[in-house]
Design a protein around this motif. Structure first.
Motif, PDB file in Angstrom:
ATOM      1  N   SER A  60     -26.082   7.970 -29.988  1.00 48.89           N
ATOM      2  CA  SER A  60     -24.968   8.401 -30.835  1.00 48.89           C
ATOM      3  C   SER A  60     -25.371   9.143 -32.116  1.00 48.89           C
ATOM      4  N   SER A  61     -26.654   9.070 -32.501  1.00 50.28           N
ATOM      5  CA  SER A  61     -27.117   9.826 -33.669  1.00 50.28           C
ATOM      6  C   SER A  61     -28.643   9.822 -33.729  1.00 50.28           C
ATOM      7  N   GLY A  62     -29.182  10.653 -34.610  1.00 47.89           N
ATOM      8  CA  GLY A  62     -30.629  10.635 -34.837  1.00 47.89           C
ATOM      9  C   GLY A  62     -31.068   9.314 -35.449  1.00 47.89           C
ATOM     10  N   THR A  63     -30.227   8.777 -36.312  1.00 46.13           N
ATOM     11  CA  THR A  63     -30.526   7.486 -36.932  1.00 46.13           C
ATOM     12  C   THR A  63     -30.578   6.384 -35.874  1.00 46.13           C
ATOM     13  N   ALA A  64     -29.623   6.407 -34.940  1.00 46.25           N
ATOM     14  CA  ALA A  64     -29.624   5.436 -33.833  1.00 46.25           C
ATOM     15  C   ALA A  64     -30.912   5.569 -33.015  1.00 46.25           C
ATOM     16  N   PHE A  86     -40.949  11.915 -48.668  1.00 44.99           N
ATOM     17  CA  PHE A  86     -39.911  12.940 -48.732  1.00 44.99           C
ATOM     18  C   PHE A  86     -39.335  13.113 -47.333  1.00 44.99           C
ATOM     19  N   SER A  87     -38.060  12.804 -47.186  1.00 40.22           N
ATOM     20  CA  SER A  87     -37.394  12.950 -45.883  1.00 40.22           C
ATOM     21  C   SER A  87     -35.906  12.789 -46.100  1.00 40.22           C
ATOM     22  N   TYR A  88     -35.139  12.896 -45.013  1.00 41.44           N
ATOM     23  CA  TYR A  88     -33.775  12.429 -45.071  1.00 41.44           C
ATOM     24  C   TYR A  88     -33.849  10.904 -45.150  1.00 41.44           C
ATOM     25  N   ILE A  89     -32.956  10.298 -45.903  1.00 43.10           N
ATOM     26  CA  ILE A  89     -33.069   8.876 -46.230  1.00 43.10           C
ATOM     27  C   ILE A  89     -33.069   7.960 -44.998  1.00 43.10           C
ATOM     28  N   ALA A  90     -32.508   8.436 -43.897  1.00 45.94           N
ATOM     29  CA  ALA A  90     -32.428   7.622 -42.669  1.00 45.94           C
ATOM     30  C   ALA A  90     -33.809   7.144 -42.211  1.00 45.94           C
ATOM     31  N   THR A  91     -34.830   7.951 -42.421  1.00 46.39           N
ATOM     32  CA  THR A  91     -36.190   7.588 -41.990  1.00 46.39           C
ATOM     33  C   THR A  91     -36.627   6.272 -42.638  1.00 46.39           C
ATOM     34  N   ALA A  92     -36.291   6.107 -43.909  1.00 47.05           N
ATOM     35  CA  ALA A  92     -36.644   4.869 -44.612  1.00 47.05           C
ATOM     36  C   ALA A  92     -35.659   3.754 -44.271  1.00 47.05           C
ATOM     37  N   PRO A 132     -44.186  10.064 -38.701  1.00 47.06           N
ATOM     38  CA  PRO A 132     -44.286  11.383 -39.319  1.00 47.06           C
ATOM     39  C   PRO A 132     -42.959  12.111 -39.151  1.00 47.06           C
ATOM     40  N   VAL A 133     -42.582  12.878 -40.153  1.00 50.08           N
ATOM     41  CA  VAL A 133     -41.340  13.652 -40.083  1.00 50.08           C
ATOM     42  C   VAL A 133     -41.703  15.133 -40.002  1.00 50.08           C
ATOM     43  N   HIS A 134     -41.136  15.818 -39.037  1.00 47.39           N
ATOM     44  CA  HIS A 134     -41.311  17.277 -38.947  1.00 47.39           C
ATOM     45  C   HIS A 134     -40.226  17.898 -39.813  1.00 47.39           C
ATOM     46  N   GLU A 158     -42.211   9.946 -33.749  1.00 48.25           N
ATOM     47  CA  GLU A 158     -42.014  11.252 -34.386  1.00 48.25           C
ATOM     48  C   GLU A 158     -40.552  11.405 -34.799  1.00 48.25           C
ATOM     49  N   ASP A 159     -40.318  11.552 -36.082  1.00 48.69           N
ATOM     50  CA  ASP A 159     -38.974  11.888 -36.533  1.00 48.69           C
ATOM     51  C   ASP A 159     -38.835  13.407 -36.423  1.00 48.69           C
ATOM     52  N   SER A 160     -38.370  13.824 -35.254  1.00 47.98           N
ATOM     53  CA  SER A 160     -38.209  15.246 -34.954  1.00 47.98           C
ATOM     54  C   SER A 160     -36.749  15.640 -35.090  1.00 47.98           C
ATOM     55  N   ALA A 161     -36.013  14.901 -35.914  1.00 46.80           N
ATOM     56  CA  ALA A 161     -34.570  15.128 -36.057  1.00 46.80           C
ATOM     57  C   ALA A 161     -34.233  16.602 -36.259  1.00 46.80           C
ATOM     58  N   CYS A 162     -35.063  17.283 -37.073  1.00 45.11           N
ATOM     59  CA  CYS A 162     -34.792  18.699 -37.384  1.00 45.11           C
ATOM     60  C   CYS A 162     -35.561  19.645 -36.468  1.00 45.11           C
ATOM     61  N   ALA A 163     -36.384  19.121 -35.578  1.00 43.71           N
ATOM     62  CA  ALA A 163     -37.473  19.948 -35.043  1.00 43.71           C
ATOM     63  C   ALA A 163     -37.417  20.195 -33.538  1.00 43.71           C
ATOM     64  N   PHE A 182     -34.683  12.814 -31.916  1.00 46.73           N
ATOM     65  CA  PHE A 182     -33.996  14.053 -32.283  1.00 46.73           C
ATOM     66  C   PHE A 182     -32.584  13.753 -32.771  1.00 46.73           C
ATOM     67  N   SER A 183     -32.058  14.672 -33.578  1.00 41.38           N
ATOM     68  CA  SER A 183     -30.674  14.549 -34.038  1.00 41.38           C
ATOM     69  C   SER A 183     -29.890  15.771 -33.587  1.00 41.38           C
ATOM     70  N   PHE A 184     -28.635  15.549 -33.238  1.00 38.96           N
ATOM     71  CA  PHE A 184     -27.736  16.660 -32.897  1.00 38.96           C
ATOM     72  C   PHE A 184     -26.564  16.712 -33.870  1.00 38.96           C
ATOM     73  N   ARG A 187     -25.750  19.876 -38.768  1.00 44.46           N
ATOM     74  CA  ARG A 187     -26.683  20.528 -39.688  1.00 44.46           C
ATOM     75  C   ARG A 187     -28.002  20.895 -38.971  1.00 44.46           C
ATOM     76  N   LYS A 188     -28.181  20.390 -37.751  1.00 43.28           N
ATOM     77  CA  LYS A 188     -29.429  20.654 -37.026  1.00 43.28           C
ATOM     78  C   LYS A 188     -29.283  21.888 -36.138  1.00 43.28           C
ATOM     79  N   LEU A 189     -30.359  22.197 -35.414  1.00 42.42           N
ATOM     80  CA  LEU A 189     -30.383  23.448 -34.648  1.00 42.42           C
ATOM     81  C   LEU A 189     -29.342  23.485 -33.525  1.00 42.42           C
ATOM     82  N   GLU A 194     -21.810  14.337 -33.715  1.00 45.83           N
ATOM     83  CA  GLU A 194     -22.856  13.349 -33.988  1.00 45.83           C
ATOM     84  C   GLU A 194     -23.630  13.199 -32.689  1.00 45.83           C
ATOM     85  N   GLY A 195     -24.873  12.812 -32.787  1.00 39.12           N
ATOM     86  CA  GLY A 195     -25.635  12.605 -31.551  1.00 39.12           C
ATOM     87  C   GLY A 195     -27.122  12.617 -31.808  1.00 39.12           C
ATOM     88  N   GLY A 196     -27.858  12.115 -30.846  1.00 39.58           N
ATOM     89  CA  GLY A 196     -29.316  12.097 -30.975  1.00 39.58           C
ATOM     90  C   GLY A 196     -29.960  11.816 -29.634  1.00 39.58           C
TER      91      GLY A 196
HETATM   92  C1  LIG Z   1     -30.848  14.389 -39.902  1.00 37.97           C
HETATM   93  C2  LIG Z   1     -32.017  13.543 -39.986  1.00 37.97           C
HETATM   94  C3  LIG Z   1     -31.991  12.208 -39.559  1.00 37.97           C
HETATM   95  C4  LIG Z   1     -30.718  11.514 -39.144  1.00 37.97           C
HETATM   96  O1  LIG Z   1     -30.056  12.077 -38.063  1.00 37.97           O
HETATM   97  P1  LIG Z   1     -28.491  11.760 -37.858  1.00 37.97           P
HETATM   98  O2  LIG Z   1     -28.194  12.339 -36.517  1.00 37.97           O
HETATM   99  O3  LIG Z   1     -27.748  12.414 -38.960  1.00 37.97           O
HETATM  100  O4  LIG Z   1     -28.338  10.284 -37.872  1.00 37.97           O
HETATM  101  C5  LIG Z   1     -33.167  11.486 -39.599  1.00 37.97           C
HETATM  102  N1  LIG Z   1     -34.302  12.026 -40.038  1.00 37.97           N
HETATM  103  C6  LIG Z   1     -34.378  13.295 -40.472  1.00 37.97           C
HETATM  104  C7  LIG Z   1     -35.684  13.863 -40.936  1.00 37.97           C
HETATM  105  C8  LIG Z   1     -33.233  14.093 -40.468  1.00 37.97           C
HETATM  106  O5  LIG Z   1     -33.302  15.347 -40.929  1.00 37.97           O
END
Ligand SMILES: *Cc1c(COP(=O)(O)O)cnc(C)c1O
Length: 376
Positions: A60-64, A86-92, A132-134, A158-163, A182-184, A187-189, A194-196
């Motif tokens: 349901s999301s990248g955070t999930a 330094f990342s989107y806060i979800a990583t922490a 690691p976050v890309h 790998e936090d490839s949410a953006c990558a 991955f995140s969908f 704001r992503k590519l 919502e999705g991941g």
């Molecule tokens: C966007 C993002 C997330 C979270 O993804 P969501 O789909 O919004 O939950 C996690 N980590 C990074 C680095 C992101 O950019």
């Protein structure tokens, strides 16, 4: 009367869908089968093909995706997890939410990814994993990170949410670690609203993630066994339809973004108060974001405000985790503990890029950036 001659805002990001996709969504809604069915399975298959991997599990999301990965790998109370400062806060947040401690490591300023030379001294007996976050689509030095992880017997998530589509030595990021996330988000590519997705080569981990996304229920042919306390992190069928459509376009989205990024770089080059992204062959970004950093004496927030007056949307890039209230208070962090992360948080700015925007608009943005200092 509606005013018609107002110039459109140059948006940071905006998804685009075609008519066929709208028809597909309508079909799903009419069918009444709305959650995790054939279209979800098809989207997972398409992701497997694109990433050349066996197990893509959409959620349901990248955070999930990150949350499930930590739980599936058994990371929990008493464990430490190394993440970039330094990342989107979800990583922490996900590390906190499984009861583990996020151990922050400063970043490089050129790619905003974790500084690999600072990882080893942060490893303790309690360290269980590295995330690691890309960042912005910039590949972290994932081969080197995997080597360190192997040496200390740590998991790599790998936090490839953006990558999605970014590569390290021509291999897609997300496929190097024990799991990739991955995140969908729009704001992503590519987006499903919502999705991941979680990807993994390991069938056992895949199986676990599959039942954890569905209340912990392990479904076989005839049985349903509750293996664990799980979540509802499923994706809907109409989201999967959007994902299938978007994935078809991903290569042309990346190509388009390169055209725009190169144009930005060529025309912003020489502006003395800006640091621009560097194009690398080994570490190839998907340009999910176009992120630049201003020099010390420049007020980044003034630049954001100035661009907003010109109907151009921009924003800070990502957060320095150690200066966010919860983390600052809990771990007693000071700003100067991770100076590069703080610098990127306070001096970084993302500019519009994506399929929704063309060279003409980028040219307009560039001319305003050029006029910013003169107007101050
Ligand atoms: C966007 C993002 C997330 C979270 O993804 P969501 O789909 O919004 O939950 C996690 N980590 C990074 C680095 C992101 O950019």
């Amino acid at each position: 009367m509606v005013k018609k001659n107002i110039k459109n805002i140059s948006r940071l990001a905006k998804p685009t869908f075609n008519n066929q996709t709208f028809l597909e969504v309508k079909k799903i809604l009419k069918s009444g089968n709305l959650v995790q069915g054939k279209k979800v399975a098809e989207f997972e298959k398409k992701l497997n093909q694109y990433l050349k991997i066996k197990n893509a599990i959409v959620v349901s999301s990248g955070t999930a995706a990150l949350h499930l990965s930590l739980i599936a790998l058994g990371v929990g109370r008493g464990d430490e997890v190394i993440i970039p400062a330094f990342s989107y806060i979800a990583t922490a947040n996900v590390v906190e939410l499984v009861g583990a401690k996020p151990v922050l490591v400063d970043i490089n300023l050129d790619d905003c990814c974790i500084n690999i030379n600072k990882i080893e001294k942060n490893i303790t007996k309690k360290t269980k994993a590295i995330i690691p976050v890309h960042e912005f689509g910039n590949p972290a030095e994932i081969k080197e990170i995997s080597k360190i992880a192997k040496k200390y017997n740590l998991y790599v998530i790998e936090d490839s949410a953006c990558a999605l589509g970014s590569t390290y030595n021509n291999n897609k990021v997300g496929t190097f670690g024990d799991v990739g996330c991955f995140s969908f988000h729009p704001r992503k590519l590519i987006t499903t609203g919502e999705g991941g997705a979680v990807i993994t080569k390991n069938n056992k981990i895949a199986k676990k993630i599959k039942y954890l996304r569905n209340h912990g229920i392990n479904k076989t042919n005839n049985t349903q066994i509750v293996e664990n306390a799980g979540f509802n992190y499923r994706m809907t069928e109409f989201q999967a339809v959007l994902g299938i459509d978007q994935l078809k376009k991903i290569d042309s989205i990346i190509k388009h973004n390169y055209k725009l990024a190169k144009f930005y770089i060529k025309n912003l080059d020489g502006i003395d108060y800006l640091t621009l992204p560097i194009l690398k062959k080994k570490l190839k970004t998907n340009f999910q974001s176009f992120h630049i950093i201003v020099k010390k004496n420049i007020n980044r927030n003034d630049l954001i405000k100035y661009l907003k007056l010109k109907k151009i949307e921009s924003n800070y890039g990502a957060q320095s985790i150690h200066t966010q209230k919860f983390y600052k208070n809990k771990y007693n962090f000071k700003k100067n503990h991770f100076p590069n992360a703080y610098y990127a948080f306070t001096k970084g700015i993302v500019l519009p890029i994506g399929y929704h925007i063309n060279l003409k608009e980028i040219n307009n943005i560039i001319s305003y950036i050029k006029s910013f200092k003169k107007n101050k």
